[in-house]
Design an enzyme around this catalytic site. Structure first.
Site, short mmCIF file in Angstrom:
data_model
loop_
_atom_site.label_atom_id
_atom_site.label_comp_id
_atom_site.label_asym_id
_atom_site.label_seq_id
_atom_site.Cartn_x
_atom_site.Cartn_y
_atom_site.Cartn_z
N THR A 1 -61.24 11.64 -30.63
CA THR A 1 -62.24 12.38 -29.85
C THR A 1 -61.90 13.87 -29.82
OG1 THR A 1 -62.65 10.44 -28.50
CG2 THR A 1 -63.30 12.57 -27.57
N GLY B 1 -50.66 23.61 -35.24
CA GLY B 1 -50.11 24.06 -36.51
C GLY B 1 -49.29 22.99 -37.20
N CYS C 1 -36.98 27.13 -32.17
CA CYS C 1 -36.45 25.78 -32.28
C CYS C 1 -34.95 25.76 -32.40
CB CYS C 1 -37.08 25.07 -33.48
SG CYS C 1 -38.86 25.10 -33.38
N GLY D 1 -53.84 27.31 -32.25
CA GLY D 1 -54.53 28.01 -31.17
C GLY D 1 -53.61 28.82 -30.27
N HIS D 2 -52.48 28.21 -29.88
CA HIS D 2 -51.66 28.87 -28.84
C HIS D 2 -50.91 30.09 -29.35
CE1 HIS D 2 -47.44 27.40 -29.60
NE2 HIS D 2 -48.08 26.47 -30.29
C1 LIG Z 1 -45.77 27.86 -33.99
C2 LIG Z 1 -45.79 27.65 -35.45
C3 LIG Z 1 -46.13 26.41 -36.00
C4 LIG Z 1 -46.40 25.20 -35.15
O1 LIG Z 1 -47.63 25.26 -34.49
P1 LIG Z 1 -47.89 24.28 -33.25
O2 LIG Z 1 -49.32 24.49 -32.91
O3 LIG Z 1 -46.97 24.70 -32.17
O4 LIG Z 1 -47.64 22.89 -33.73
C5 LIG Z 1 -46.17 26.29 -37.37
N1 LIG Z 1 -45.89 27.33 -38.16
C6 LIG Z 1 -45.57 28.54 -37.68
C7 LIG Z 1 -45.29 29.67 -38.63
C8 LIG Z 1 -45.50 28.74 -36.32
O5 LIG Z 1 -45.16 29.95 -35.84
#
Ligand SMILES: *Cc1c(COP(=O)(O)O)cnc(C)c1O
Length: 395
Positions: free
Chosen positions: A237, A71, A325, A200-201
């Protein structure tokens, strides 16, 4: 001890079906999809299938899907691309409640790169003022970046409407939809949205895989320049196991979206109503209807969020205070502060975020433990009268 995981807006369990399907990509099918030999080359088909599945989840064309590392990268790529392709425009419009991936990038661009950033405010319920949106977007705006749904409160923003306003000024539109994708239906077919970020996570795929949707016809400037992967839009890659996990997760999310999210909302609502009933001086933060089905942010007055989290942790209950965070730093949530939640109440705020794996029994357990934890902590608090039903600050 069994863990009750109610922190799904921070990260999610890899779905068993996803875990199953990616295993061979580490040990048997570990090739490079760009290779000339078939051992690697045939993996390109698997990447294509994943691309189609992700596109299907958001009403996109497969060619509009760019795989990347997550993200954060998707957010940065969208915003930096817009600024690079619109060099005559030096203004950004975003909100005060964005995830740090957007928030801190925009602060950085204002501080070190000379861009003017307009920070849209939110009201007590976490909603935008559309008159302010209209007032701030202009012919100077390069990019409007507004999240689809907020990670702390779950509040959902009217992206279609915002994109319509932006299009009248020729501004590009990005939405950080990391929290929304897979939880609420998204169809980008007939929109003026140019970029959309997915991680993804956050939807039961693995960590370190993300997607940037780039609308066809949108001029694009890559963040990573190098090899020709992803049609020159993201060098490096391909993370094949990650990409396959994302495809599978998208497929599962699409099939669950119809029926099961209602179940999640029912569990969330029960948690909300019972906690409100059992705990005096507790509140829900964020609009109750315009909200993700899985998210509940509650404020408990006269207690510290960190103290609540620690005692919940002893019972195996995982939740979050403020944003992931800012937790740990004891800094109050910028989202709740932007909503005008008083400083003292911000500190006693807890975010519960459910998933399709959350069970009624788990919610029962939480409902058994949390009211007791709060009243225990209030008994210790020097700020509270001994009469807990009419708790008030001691003068
Ligand atoms: C978790 C999150 C992100 C960051 O995504 P990552 O894959 O952990 O870098 C960005 N925006 C929102 C709203 C999120 O909840």
């Amino acid at each position: 001890m069994k863990v009750i995981y109610l922190d799904n807006n921070a990260t999610t369990m890899v779905a068993p079906e996803v875990f199953e399907v990616i295993r061979p990509y580490f040990v048997e099918r570990y090739g490079n999809p760009s290779s000339m030999h078939s051992f690697g080359g045939k993996l390109a088909r698997d990447v294509t299938q994943a691309r189609e599945r992700v596109a299907g989840l958001i009403g996109a064309h497969p060619s509009e899907i760019v795989f990347n590392s997550g993200g954060t990268e998707a957010d940065a790529t969208a915003i930096m691309s817009a600024l690079a392709t619109m060099p005559d425009r030096r203004e950004i419009v975003t909100t005060r409640v964005e995830h740090p991936a957007v928030l801190n990038l925009c602060k950085h661009l204002a501080r070190y790169k000379g861009y003017k950033v307009h920070w849209l405010s939110v009201d007590k319920q976490g909603l935008l003022d559309m008159d302010e949106v209209r007032a701030k977007i202009s012919d100077q705006t390069a990019i409007v970046s507004v999240m689809w749904a907020n990670n702390e409160t779950g509040v959902i923003f009217p992206l279609q409407e915002i994109a319509q306003i932006a299009s009248e000024h020729g501004a590009l539109v990005h939405s950080d939809a990391v929290q929304a994708v897979g939880k609420v239906p998204i169809d980008l077919t007939n929109t003026n949205i140019h970029f959309l970020s997915i991680s993804g996570h956050k939807l039961h795929a693995v960590k370190g895989i993300g997607v940037l949707y780039v609308r066809r016809g949108t001029r694009f400037s890559p963040l990573m320049v190098g090899g020709h992967q992803e049609l020159d839009r993201r060098a490096g890659t391909e993370n094949v196991p990650g990409i396959v996990s994302m495809g599978m997760a998208a497929e599962l999310a699409a099939s669950h979206l119809a029926g099961r999210t209602q179940g999640i909302a029912r569990l969330r609502d029960r948690l909300q109503e019972e906690l409100l009933k059992a705990i005096p001086n507790s509140h829900v933060h964020g609009h109750r209807e315009l909200r993700l089905p899985n998210t509940l942010n509650m404020g408990f007055e006269f207690v510290e969020g960190e103290a609540i989290l620690m005692r919940m942790d002893e019972k195996g209950i995982c939740a979050s205070s403020g944003s992931a965070c800012s937790s740990g730093s004891l800094e109050p949530s910028h989202v709740l502060r932007a909503m005008g939640v008083p400083f003292t109440a911000v500190h006693g705020s807890i975010r519960f975020s459910l998933s399709r794996y959350t069970t009624a029994e788990e919610i029962d357990f939480v409902l058994n433990e949390v009211p007791e934890i709060i009243s225990f902590l209030r008994r210790l608090s020097p700020f509270v009268n001994r009469d807990f039903d009419r708790a008030c600050v001691v003068q």
